[in-house]
Design a protein around this motif. Structure first.
Motif, PDB file in Angstrom:
ATOM      1  N   LEU A  16      10.550   7.708  12.716  1.00  0.00           N
ATOM      2  CA  LEU A  16       9.689   8.027  11.582  1.00  0.00           C
ATOM      3  C   LEU A  16       8.463   8.791  12.072  1.00  0.00           C
ATOM      4  N   SER A  17       7.992   9.699  11.228  1.00  0.00           N
ATOM      5  CA  SER A  17       6.775  10.453  11.514  1.00  0.00           C
ATOM      6  C   SER A  17       5.827  10.323  10.332  1.00  0.00           C
ATOM      7  N   CYS A  18       4.551  10.373  10.623  1.00  0.00           N
ATOM      8  CA  CYS A  18       3.533  10.353   9.574  1.00  0.00           C
ATOM      9  C   CYS A  18       2.455  11.354   9.973  1.00  0.00           C
ATOM     10  N   VAL A  19       2.314  12.383   9.153  1.00  0.00           N
ATOM     11  CA  VAL A  19       1.313  13.416   9.413  1.00  0.00           C
ATOM     12  C   VAL A  19       0.117  13.174   8.505  1.00  0.00           C
ATOM     13  N   ALA A  20      -1.061  13.137   9.100  1.00  0.00           N
ATOM     14  CA  ALA A  20      -2.291  12.875   8.355  1.00  0.00           C
ATOM     15  C   ALA A  20      -3.118  14.140   8.223  1.00  0.00           C
ATOM     16  N   SER A  21      -3.823  14.236   7.112  1.00  0.00           N
ATOM     17  CA  SER A  21      -4.775  15.317   6.908  1.00  0.00           C
ATOM     18  C   SER A  21      -5.990  14.758   6.176  1.00  0.00           C
ATOM     19  N   GLY A  22      -7.127  15.395   6.408  1.00  0.00           N
ATOM     20  CA  GLY A  22      -8.340  14.985   5.716  1.00  0.00           C
ATOM     21  C   GLY A  22      -9.113  13.870   6.380  1.00  0.00           C
ATOM     22  N   ILE A  23      -8.687  13.443   7.579  1.00  0.00           N
ATOM     23  CA  ILE A  23      -9.397  12.401   8.312  1.00  0.00           C
ATOM     24  C   ILE A  23      -9.597  12.838   9.758  1.00  0.00           C
ATOM     25  N   THR A  24     -10.558  12.184  10.418  1.00  0.00           N
ATOM     26  CA  THR A  24     -10.733  12.387  11.860  1.00  0.00           C
ATOM     27  C   THR A  24      -9.703  11.501  12.540  1.00  0.00           C
ATOM     28  N   PHE A  25      -8.525  12.028  12.678  1.00  0.00           N
ATOM     29  CA  PHE A  25      -7.335  11.247  13.026  1.00  0.00           C
ATOM     30  C   PHE A  25      -7.541  10.403  14.280  1.00  0.00           C
ATOM     31  N   SER A  26      -8.120  10.982  15.309  1.00  0.00           N
ATOM     32  CA  SER A  26      -8.199  10.301  16.605  1.00  0.00           C
ATOM     33  C   SER A  26      -9.047   9.033  16.556  1.00  0.00           C
ATOM     34  N   SER A  27      -9.896   8.892  15.570  1.00  0.00           N
ATOM     35  CA  SER A  27     -10.788   7.732  15.499  1.00  0.00           C
ATOM     36  C   SER A  27     -10.221   6.587  14.659  1.00  0.00           C
ATOM     37  N   PHE A  28      -9.054   6.779  14.081  1.00  0.00           N
ATOM     38  CA  PHE A  28      -8.454   5.774  13.212  1.00  0.00           C
ATOM     39  C   PHE A  28      -7.427   4.923  13.953  1.00  0.00           C
ATOM     40  N   THR A  29      -7.372   3.652  13.581  1.00  0.00           N
ATOM     41  CA  THR A  29      -6.260   2.793  13.959  1.00  0.00           C
ATOM     42  C   THR A  29      -5.111   3.107  13.013  1.00  0.00           C
ATOM     43  N   LEU A  30      -3.922   3.265  13.578  1.00  0.00           N
ATOM     44  CA  LEU A  30      -2.750   3.644  12.791  1.00  0.00           C
ATOM     45  C   LEU A  30      -1.711   2.537  12.850  1.00  0.00           C
ATOM     46  N   ALA A  31      -0.980   2.396  11.775  1.00  0.00           N
ATOM     47  CA  ALA A  31       0.004   1.324  11.733  1.00  0.00           C
ATOM     48  C   ALA A  31       1.181   1.711  10.852  1.00  0.00           C
ATOM     49  N   TRP A  32       2.278   1.038  11.100  1.00  0.00           N
ATOM     50  CA  TRP A  32       3.447   1.104  10.232  1.00  0.00           C
ATOM     51  C   TRP A  32       3.653  -0.281   9.631  1.00  0.00           C
ATOM     52  N   TYR A  33       3.844  -0.302   8.330  1.00  0.00           N
ATOM     53  CA  TYR A  33       4.200  -1.504   7.591  1.00  0.00           C
ATOM     54  C   TYR A  33       5.559  -1.267   6.947  1.00  0.00           C
ATOM     55  N   ARG A  34       6.164  -2.350   6.499  1.00  0.00           N
ATOM     56  CA  ARG A  34       7.400  -2.209   5.740  1.00  0.00           C
ATOM     57  C   ARG A  34       7.456  -3.252   4.640  1.00  0.00           C
ATOM     58  N   GLN A  35       8.201  -2.909   3.607  1.00  0.00           N
ATOM     59  CA  GLN A  35       8.380  -3.839   2.494  1.00  0.00           C
ATOM     60  C   GLN A  35       9.828  -3.775   2.035  1.00  0.00           C
ATOM     61  N   ALA A  36      10.497  -4.912   2.170  1.00  0.00           N
ATOM     62  CA  ALA A  36      11.867  -5.044   1.705  1.00  0.00           C
ATOM     63  C   ALA A  36      11.850  -5.525   0.254  1.00  0.00           C
ATOM     64  N   PRO A  37      12.934  -5.284  -0.482  1.00  0.00           N
ATOM     65  CA  PRO A  37      12.977  -5.713  -1.886  1.00  0.00           C
ATOM     66  C   PRO A  37      12.716  -7.211  -2.026  1.00  0.00           C
ATOM     67  N   GLY A  38      11.805  -7.566  -2.904  1.00  0.00           N
ATOM     68  CA  GLY A  38      11.508  -8.968  -3.157  1.00  0.00           C
ATOM     69  C   GLY A  38      10.656  -9.643  -2.109  1.00  0.00           C
ATOM     70  N   LYS A  39      10.176  -8.879  -1.135  1.00  0.00           N
ATOM     71  CA  LYS A  39       9.376  -9.462  -0.058  1.00  0.00           C
ATOM     72  C   LYS A  39       7.998  -8.801  -0.001  1.00  0.00           C
ATOM     73  N   GLN A  40       7.083  -9.483   0.675  1.00  0.00           N
ATOM     74  CA  GLN A  40       5.746  -8.924   0.838  1.00  0.00           C
ATOM     75  C   GLN A  40       5.753  -7.837   1.917  1.00  0.00           C
ATOM     76  N   ARG A  41       4.797  -6.941   1.797  1.00  0.00           N
ATOM     77  CA  ARG A  41       4.637  -5.920   2.818  1.00  0.00           C
ATOM     78  C   ARG A  41       4.207  -6.600   4.118  1.00  0.00           C
ATOM     79  N   GLU A  42       4.815  -6.186   5.233  1.00  0.00           N
ATOM     80  CA  GLU A  42       4.502  -6.791   6.518  1.00  0.00           C
ATOM     81  C   GLU A  42       4.181  -5.722   7.552  1.00  0.00           C
ATOM     82  N   LEU A  43       3.315  -6.106   8.485  1.00  0.00           N
ATOM     83  CA  LEU A  43       2.948  -5.216   9.570  1.00  0.00           C
ATOM     84  C   LEU A  43       4.093  -5.130  10.577  1.00  0.00           C
TER      85      LEU A  43
END
Length: 115
Positions: A20-47
């Motif tokens: 997976l790729s995620c391209v960001a724009s409009g932020i000072t990218f290098s200063s941000f903490t980045l993460a991937w979350y996921r959410q399965a059907p019927g479940k809460q979003r998880e880190l």
């Protein structure tokens, strides 16, 4: 205007890989903490995985040893390499960028793992 745009999701057989790729724009990218979350059907979003601005990574126990998060500050992109995929990895995967109280999300990309 801040945008996070994910790509790379799809349908894969169990044991396969996706990146997976995620391209960001409009932020000072290098200063941000980045993460991937996921959410399965019927479940809460998880880190799933997180990478700090200094490159420190952390993973959910369920993906340790199979997934790898990385970032390319020159390309304003964060990646999630997913190997040895399992049906239980099926979910919508979301990219997140966070700095102090500022929090941005992508629209999500579907990952489906067939058995």
């Amino acid at each position: 205007q801040v945008q996070l745009v994910e790509s790379g999701g799809g349908l894969v057989q169990a044991g396969g890989s996706l990146r997976l790729s995620c391209v960001a724009s409009g932020i000072t990218f290098s200063s941000f903490t980045l993460a991937w979350y996921r959410q399965a059907p019927g479940k809460q979003r998880e880190l799933v995985a997180v990478i700090s601005s200094s490159g420190t990574t952390n993973y959910a126990d369920s993906v340790k040893g199979r997934f790898a998060i990385s970032r390319d500050n020159a390309k304003n992109t964060v990646y999630l390499q997913m190997n040895s995929l399992k049906p239980e990895d099926t979910a919508v995967y979301y990219c997140n960028a966070r700095k102090f109280i500022v929090d941005y999300w992508g629209q999500g990309t579907q990952v489906t793992v067939s058995s």
